[in-house]
Design a protein around this motif. Structure first.
Motif, PDB file in Angstrom:
ATOM      1  N   HIS A   1      -5.651 -45.752 -10.405  1.00 17.24           N
ATOM      2  CA  HIS A   1      -5.331 -46.956  -9.794  1.00 17.24           C
ATOM      3  C   HIS A   1      -5.362 -47.886 -10.848  1.00 17.24           C
TER       4      HIS A   1
ATOM      5  N   THR B   1     -14.233 -41.400  -1.686  1.00 20.89           N
ATOM      6  CA  THR B   1     -12.951 -42.032  -2.494  1.00 20.89           C
ATOM      7  C   THR B   1     -12.499 -43.288  -1.519  1.00 20.89           C
ATOM      8  N   SER B   2     -12.268 -44.238  -2.141  1.00 20.87           N
ATOM      9  CA  SER B   2     -11.718 -45.300  -1.587  1.00 20.87           C
ATOM     10  C   SER B   2     -10.234 -45.274  -0.982  1.00 20.87           C
TER      11      SER B   2
ATOM     12  N   GLN C   1     -10.143 -41.713  -9.542  1.00 18.92           N
ATOM     13  CA  GLN C   1      -9.205 -42.407  -8.963  1.00 18.92           C
ATOM     14  C   GLN C   1      -9.307 -43.849  -9.129  1.00 18.92           C
ATOM     15  N   ASN C   2     -10.398 -44.562  -9.319  1.00 18.41           N
ATOM     16  CA  ASN C   2     -10.223 -45.912  -9.705  1.00 18.41           C
ATOM     17  C   ASN C   2      -9.457 -45.925 -11.253  1.00 18.41           C
TER      18      ASN C   2
END
Lengths: 270, 270
Positions: free
Chosen positions: B54, B84-85, B50-51
């Motif tokens: 992003h 996950t952030s 996910q990072n």
């Protein structure tokens, strides 16, 4: 825990941003492995409270994060909410307003993303951009600035009176720390995507922005929507302090779950 | 990893929901402590991807979660995205449409919350409610149902062609598992807030809903927006399978970060 109070800006009292050292680390354990452990424990505890808030389904929490470029707004969200389910946390990032947003009053785009019942909303920048930038850039005068402060206070009172707990944090770093962080972004090609030349332009106006922050914070730290100054040169300290603050606020909300529904007693599903 | 394919519904091939056993656990390690470890590792890995998504800031991922009441949509989000952030994950829950939503076409409220560049959006229920409920309740006929399938396929193609990778999961439980879960909610007063009498009414129409799912999934599992049937009687299995699936999808996206900006080379921050 009482030390958090020290960083809360009191309404109607003189406030000088320079009185708080960005390098302070009162909430930081001395040993680095303790820092990591503490943060994980706090992040887990925050998830617990967020679950309760979601189950209660009545009140809301709004965390406003402000600070200069590189002050760590993204990093705060990443680490403080590292264990919190995205089910109950909604992040809104405010950039330079679009044409559509500019065609409305400055609180319009903010009101659209306030937290709903049971939710935590985290604002990465906020309506405060609209008193900081236009003032420093000279687009508005004193009268308009004061009018906006009052509009902000009214807006935040509306939110508070309708079930939202507000927590506003200024991530406080010093100019040398910003220099290091910007330089680190330039020196590491994989971080270029985080950098823009506009960051350097804003840095030229460092002192004006610090004054604008001080002025805005003094005018808008209220009982129903207090500002906290978070010493943020040290990233772990910043994260730990904000996690503690949120947990304290959630504890103080005394969340209670809905009572059992007597109509469901003894019901058997076929 | 190849086994995931087995649960993907092929376009233009006969599909029977009953062919997949909701109690299957092909992605589940035998020992319970391994299940927990696996999920934590996968959740961490998902955060890593996910990072990257992003940082790339270009493409989007949309996860659609559908399933009957108690099939575990909330639980999936809670566990799969536990690490996950919330910075890069946005959850949208679709309830019965409001008057405002009803005053628009059925895709309007969905289009408003598609993921933006760099984001993962998770839809807890979705536009598929608008082919399931009205059909089972008899509010629309066959012609309208087919029209909506086509509208959905067109909408999803638009998303896919503009940089969104779509993954649609049906959380597949059986009727007895639902009975147990509803009963558990009734028997535990602290879970009453999750229960509504409407859940029992929908349960009366179990078979009709299963048929509606089968029909809708067969008509809308496309190369650009495939459906996966997730055996979900076992909660850990459901979580592990979906986490694996997302990681596989993200890997296949071959995310590459923006190249270094040559204009930044050698720049010194003052």
């Amino acid at each position: 825990m009482t030390r958090l109070k020290h960083y809360r800006v009191k309404p109607d009292a003189p406030f000088r941003l320079a009185d708080i050292d960005p390098g302070e680390t009162p909430f930081l354990p001395a040993e680095e492995h303790h820092q990591r452990e503490s943060l994980e424990l706090l992040a887990d505890e925050l998830d617990h409270w967020q679950n309760l808030l979601h189950a209660e389904g009545r009140r809301k929490l709004l965390l406003v994060l402000q600070g200069t470029d590189t002050s760590g707004k993204d990093g705060t969200i990443r680490w403080v909410f590292s264990r919190t389910s995205p089910l109950g946390v909604r992040v809104a990032a405010f950039k330079a307003p679009t044409d559509e947003e500019r065609a409305h009053d400055f609180l319009w785009r903010c009101h659209a993303v306030v937290p709903r019942a049971g939710e935590i909303a985290v604002w990465n920048r906020s309506h405060y951009e609209d008193v900081l930038v236009p003032w420093v850039e000279g687009w508005i005068g004193k009268a308009e600035l004061r009018r906006r402060y009052a509009q902000i206070n009214d807006f935040e009172r509306l939110l508070a009176e309708t079930g939202t707990v507000l927590v506003k944090c200024m991530l406080h770093i010093d100019k040398e720390e910003q220099r290091k962080r910007l330089q680190a972004r330039l020196d590491d090609p994989s971080k270029h995507w985080k950098f823009s030349m506009g960051d350097l332009a804003a840095r030229q106006k460092w002192d004006a922005y610090q004054q604008a922050y001080e002025h805005a914070i003094a005018a808008t730290s209220t009982a129903h929507a207090p500002w906290y100054i978070v010493p943020a040169n040290h990233k772990n300290h910043r994260n730990l302090m904000i996690a503690r603050l949120l947990i304290k606020v959630l504890r103080d909300m005394k969340i209670s779950l809905a009572p059992a529904n007597p109509a469901y007693a003894g019901l058997k599903v076929q």
